[in-house]
Design a protein around this motif. Sequence first.
Motif, mmCIF file in Angstrom:
data_model
loop_
_atom_site.group_PDB
_atom_site.id
_atom_site.type_symbol
_atom_site.label_atom_id
_atom_site.label_comp_id
_atom_site.label_asym_id
_atom_site.label_seq_id
_atom_site.Cartn_x
_atom_site.Cartn_y
_atom_site.Cartn_z
ATOM 1 N N ASP A 129 8.952 5.487 -1.596
ATOM 2 C CA ASP A 129 8.453 4.575 -0.573
ATOM 3 C C ASP A 129 9.635 3.884 0.101
ATOM 4 O OD1 ASP A 129 6.374 3.368 0.819
ATOM 5 O OD2 ASP A 129 6.108 1.765 -0.654
ATOM 6 N N HIS A 131 10.889 1.547 3.357
ATOM 7 C CA HIS A 131 10.465 0.667 4.456
ATOM 8 C C HIS A 131 11.693 -0.019 5.037
ATOM 9 C CE1 HIS A 131 6.147 1.039 3.842
ATOM 10 N NE2 HIS A 131 6.374 0.956 2.546
ATOM 11 N N ASN A 166 6.620 8.152 1.539
ATOM 12 C CA ASN A 166 6.375 7.290 2.711
ATOM 13 C C ASN A 166 7.720 6.899 3.308
ATOM 14 O OD1 ASN A 166 3.536 7.028 2.415
ATOM 15 N ND2 ASN A 166 3.826 5.453 0.859
ATOM 16 N N SER A 168 8.881 4.641 6.585
ATOM 17 C CA SER A 168 8.428 3.840 7.718
ATOM 18 C C SER A 168 9.443 2.749 8.030
ATOM 19 C CB SER A 168 7.060 3.211 7.427
ATOM 20 O OG SER A 168 7.168 2.246 6.410
ATOM 21 N N SER A 169 9.444 2.319 9.280
ATOM 22 C CA SER A 169 10.315 1.212 9.684
ATOM 23 C C SER A 169 9.684 0.501 10.872
ATOM 24 C CB SER A 169 11.712 1.714 10.048
ATOM 25 O OG SER A 169 11.694 2.398 11.282
#
Length: 181
Positions: A129, A131, A166, A168-169
């Motif tokens: 994950d 982020h 995952n 995402s940003s």
Amino acid sequence: DIQAIGQVYLGGMTTTQSGGSVEIGARLRASQVISIQGGNNASGIGVKMPGGAQLSTTNPNGVIGIKATGDAEIYGMMAAGGKIIDRYDTRGQYVGSTAQYGDGASQVHIMADHQIRLTRSIYAGSLIDLHGGLASIDQSLPFYDQGIVLGGTVSLKTGLEDSVINVSSLGNMILTAPAWT
């Protein structure tokens, strides 16, 4: 659990036999959990993990978590729920490291308020994950305007069926090409 108000630097500089300098990486091994939280500093890098650094948890359901107030510069190797094994040639010279993967529901979480930069391998059984934020604090860097920069040599791998990666940003993300293959 490693926490700092300033930067967490998982390595250091040392002197070579010829008098030069070389960066070395730390090796953290735990049974169940490795948790690293880095804060603010002049460089803007909250967690700095050089290419020679290694993080591993041996418990099949182990967790590696990294949280950076600034950027997270992750150039080392991680194996949650496995181990990292150094390899040597017939003369005893170090040639690199490989990961031995476990079969549990291990996880890796990396979160940065600004940019995440990755260039090596990350393994987890069930979840990776990532982020990132909007951009790097350091505008002199290539791709500073990206929330996540995945170097051309990066490897993100999960082992279980129905596992998840995952990425995402808050900003853009880029996967750069390797210099050569």
